[in-house]
Design an enzyme around this catalytic site. Structure first.
Site, PDB file in Angstrom:
ATOM      1  N   CYS A 271      51.295  35.501  41.627  1.00 16.60           N
ATOM      2  CA  CYS A 271      51.786  36.202  40.771  1.00 16.60           C
ATOM      3  C   CYS A 271      51.866  35.346  39.516  1.00 16.60           C
ATOM      4  CB  CYS A 271      52.683  36.584  41.120  1.00 16.60           C
ATOM      5  SG  CYS A 271      52.730  38.252  42.010  1.00 16.60           S
TER       6      CYS A 271
HETATM    7  N1  LIG Z   1      52.040  39.629  47.576  1.00 17.86           N
HETATM    8  C1  LIG Z   1      53.096  39.255  45.887  1.00 17.86           C
HETATM    9  O1  LIG Z   1      54.136  38.539  45.783  1.00 17.86           O
HETATM   10  C2  LIG Z   1      52.934  40.517  45.368  1.00 17.86           C
HETATM   11  C3  LIG Z   1      53.541  40.780  44.312  1.00 17.86           C
HETATM   12  C4  LIG Z   1      54.438  41.567  42.848  1.00 17.86           C
HETATM   13  C5  LIG Z   1      52.569  42.279  43.224  1.00 17.86           C
HETATM   14  N2  LIG Z   1      52.105  41.872  43.918  1.00 17.86           N
HETATM   15  C6  LIG Z   1      50.467  42.499  42.786  1.00 17.86           C
HETATM   16  O2  LIG Z   1      49.722  43.112  43.579  1.00 17.86           O
HETATM   17  C7  LIG Z   1      48.313  43.710  43.618  1.00 17.86           C
HETATM   18  C8  LIG Z   1      48.204  43.142  45.650  1.00 17.86           C
HETATM   19  O3  LIG Z   1      48.820  42.285  46.019  1.00 17.86           O
HETATM   20  P1  LIG Z   1      49.081  41.782  47.529  1.00 17.86           P
HETATM   21  O4  LIG Z   1      49.567  40.275  47.377  1.00 17.86           O
HETATM   22  O5  LIG Z   1      49.840  43.066  48.265  1.00 17.86           O
HETATM   23  O6  LIG Z   1      47.486  41.584  48.292  1.00 17.86           O
HETATM   24  P2  LIG Z   1      47.134  41.621  49.307  1.00 17.86           P
HETATM   25  O7  LIG Z   1      45.734  40.647  49.330  1.00 17.86           O
HETATM   26  O8  LIG Z   1      47.782  41.016  50.066  1.00 17.86           O
HETATM   27  O9  LIG Z   1      46.351  42.506  49.716  1.00 17.86           O
HETATM   28  C9  LIG Z   1      45.101  43.416  48.929  1.00 17.86           C
HETATM   29  C10 LIG Z   1      45.074  43.946  50.501  1.00 17.86           C
HETATM   30  O10 LIG Z   1      44.209  45.044  49.883  1.00 17.86           O
HETATM   31  C11 LIG Z   1      43.162  45.671  49.981  1.00 17.86           C
HETATM   32  N3  LIG Z   1      41.701  45.947  49.995  1.00 17.86           N
HETATM   33  C12 LIG Z   1      41.077  45.250  48.453  1.00 17.86           C
HETATM   34  N4  LIG Z   1      40.224  46.252  47.866  1.00 17.86           N
HETATM   35  C13 LIG Z   1      40.015  47.313  48.735  1.00 17.86           C
HETATM   36  C14 LIG Z   1      39.203  48.827  48.303  1.00 17.86           C
HETATM   37  N5  LIG Z   1      38.741  48.589  47.999  1.00 17.86           N
HETATM   38  N6  LIG Z   1      39.977  49.718  49.532  1.00 17.86           N
HETATM   39  C15 LIG Z   1      41.040  49.124  50.158  1.00 17.86           C
HETATM   40  N7  LIG Z   1      41.756  48.321  50.076  1.00 17.86           N
HETATM   41  C16 LIG Z   1      41.174  47.138  49.923  1.00 17.86           C
HETATM   42  C17 LIG Z   1      42.779  44.271  50.932  1.00 17.86           C
HETATM   43  O11 LIG Z   1      41.928  44.130  52.146  1.00 17.86           O
HETATM   44  C18 LIG Z   1      43.816  43.219  51.660  1.00 17.86           C
HETATM   45  O12 LIG Z   1      44.544  43.983  52.693  1.00 17.86           O
HETATM   46  C19 LIG Z   1      47.715  41.935  43.225  1.00 17.86           C
HETATM   47  O13 LIG Z   1      47.601  42.885  42.428  1.00 17.86           O
HETATM   48  C20 LIG Z   1      49.134  41.555  42.608  1.00 17.86           C
HETATM   49  O14 LIG Z   1      49.183  40.639  41.574  1.00 17.86           O
HETATM   50  C21 LIG Z   1      51.940  41.214  44.272  1.00 17.86           C
END
Ligand SMILES: NC(=O)c1ccc[n+]([C@@H]2O[C@H](COP(=O)([O-])OP(=O)(O)OC[C@H]3O[C@@H](n4cnc5c(N)ncnc54)[C@H](O)[C@@H]3O)[C@@H](O)[C@H]2O)c1
Length: 430
Positions: A271
């Site tokens: 992030c």
């Molecule tokens: N990690 C954090 O602390 C956090 C906090 C707030 C917001 N975010 C935001 O949330 C979003 C997700 O982050 P995250 O940390 O959960 O990512 P992550 O990489 O942990 O999880 C994302 C998941 O999406 C899957 N994926 C990718 N493309 C896909 C598709 N086309 N169809 C289905 N699944 C798909 C991946 O395989 C993965 O399991 C990002 O935009 C991030 O900036 C993350």
């Protein structure tokens, strides 16, 4: 036939979560715990298999919770996107990284939206949760979903709701972190707010998807800029022979108008190092340059180099050089008590030390192995770390034995004030 509002109220709404990572899995489990029928969609078969076997792969999500939701038939996962057709509400939680050029990489969002578009049906509610620039929901998601002739706000509902989950935070979780919701139109906002309101204590509706998108970027830019400020203050304080940690602790006693931020080896995670670039990229389309974001990025990005400089200074006190020294890094996850390695500054610290000729090793109970550029390392158990010239604390995991570290190693460079209150000529704080 029951409306979506009724289905949300009586918890018969079927919820689909696309992307079962740090954001999607806790959300899926929370919906399932509250009686909703949840299907998780992911392209990663290993995650899908783990969930269906009732196991969690995320530290903050308890395996018991996944297991009981799966056993109760409330949660399942699949790679088959055709099941999106049966969902009443769809939450998109896929990654939004940067390209090498630092431009937004919306390819995962576009792919997920294409999967939704292929199955979209009247009455569905589609919510984007991935962090992104203001305008994405309206300019990228809506036109794609409308391609088959259904209209947002008329035939289907569309909203943006930023995810604020903070992995490793024991005080606040999915249920207790207020949720901001901005819909394409009023009905969309109301439905999305009703859906989240059934699992989250506080929902904060805002006037548009763009406002909701901007809220998240303000929050994370605020952090990036303040961390940049305090990192610069750490560099300055070192020159002035002042202890920046003591300064911050004393300033924090002011009961208003001050919020502590702490220096460290650099920004990490998915992030804070990334999201501000989404904002500056969008602002440039309006001919606007985000100077605070650029400056903070510059200061924060230089911190791993600074840590290495301080390691060199520490070794110098023993008439040693980085070249040829054994340097051990404690903690390589990007922050304490998590296993997430994305953008971790410890990787840069290890790489820079390696390039300068040090023999590097590391300990992180949450990261058994790491691969970065030409480094391929395995975590050394904490009590087996011996014969090192300098230890560097990059991530202050609670499980480390800091007293022992302070006594055991000839030099300790502490980038997190993990050795607060411990004095010694061998200890060098950032
Ligand atoms: N990690 C954090 O602390 C956090 C906090 C707030 C917001 N975010 C935001 O949330 C979003 C997700 O982050 P995250 O940390 O959960 O990512 P992550 O990489 O942990 O999880 C994302 C998941 O999406 C899957 N994926 C990718 N493309 C896909 C598709 N086309 N169809 C289905 N699944 C798909 C991946 O395989 C993965 O399991 C990002 O935009 C991030 O900036 C993350």
């Amino acid at each position: 036939m029951a409306t979506l509002k009724e289905k949300i109220q009586n918890r018969t709404a079927r919820v689909g979560i696309i992307g079962l990572g740090y954001v999607g899995l806790p959300l899926a489990v929370e919906f399932a715990k509250n009686g909703f029928d949840v299907t998780g969609f992911d392209v990663d078969t290993s995650k899908v298999d783990e969930i269906n076997a009732g196991r969690s792969y995320i530290l903050d999500v308890k395996t018991e919770d996944v297991a009981s939701a799966v056993k109760a038939g409330k949660l399942r996962a699949t790679t088959d996107m055709s099941h999106l057709e049966h969902m009443d509400a769809i939450d998109i939680c896929v990654p939004t990284p940067l390209r090498k050029t630092k431009d937004p990489d919306l390819s995962y969002v576009v792919q997920a939206v294409d999967a939704v578009k292929a199955q979209i049906k009247p009455g569905q509610l589609v919510i984007l949760e991935s962090t992104t620039y203001p305008g994405t929901t309206d300019e990228v998601v809506r036109p794609a979903l409308e391609e088959k002739g259904l209209r947002a706000g008329v035939d289907f509902h569309l909203a943006f709701s930023p995810e604020r989950v903070d992995p490793g935070n024991e005080a606040f979780g999915t249920k207790t972190i207020p949720k901001v919701v901005g819909g394409f139109n009023r009905d969309s906002t109301e439905l999305a707010a009703a859906l989240y309101g059934s699992i989250i204590d506080t929902v904060v509706p805002v006037s548009s998807t763009q406002v909701a998108e901007m809220v998240k970027l303000l929050e994370n830019t605020f952090r990036a800029v303040n961390i940049g400020l305090v990192n610069e203050l750490a560099l300055m304080s070192h020159r002035m022979d002042l202890d920046v940690w003591e300064v911050i602790d004393a300033a924090s006693t002011k009961p208003f108008g001050f919020m502590p931020f702490y220096p460290g080896p650099g920004l990490g995670g998915h992030c804070i190092p990334i999201d501000p670039s989404y904002l500056s990229w969008k602002a440039r389309q309006y001919g606007f340059e985000c100077r605070f974001i650029e400056l903070a990025g510059h200061v924060n990005g230089s911190m791993p180099e600074y840590v290495v400089e301080r390691v060199g200074e520490a070794l110098n006190t023993k008439k040693k050089a980085i070249n040829g020294s054994k340097i051990h890094v404690f903690g390589v996850a990007y922050k304490k008590d998590v296993s997430d390695m994305r953008e971790s500054p410890a990787l840069d610290v290890l790489e820079l030390l390696h390039r300068r000729g040090a023999s590097v090793s590391y300990t992180d109970p949450y990261v058994p192995k790491l691969q970065h550029v030409d480094l391929n390392l395995c975590s050394v158990p904490e009590d087996k770390v011996d014969g090192v010239d300098c230890a560097v604390i990059c991530t202050n995991h609670k499980v480390f034995n800091y007293d022992r570290m302070a006594k055991r190693y000839p030099l300790v460079v502490d980038t997190r004030n993990a050795l607060k209150g411990v004095a010694g000529e061998n200890i060098f704080r950032l």
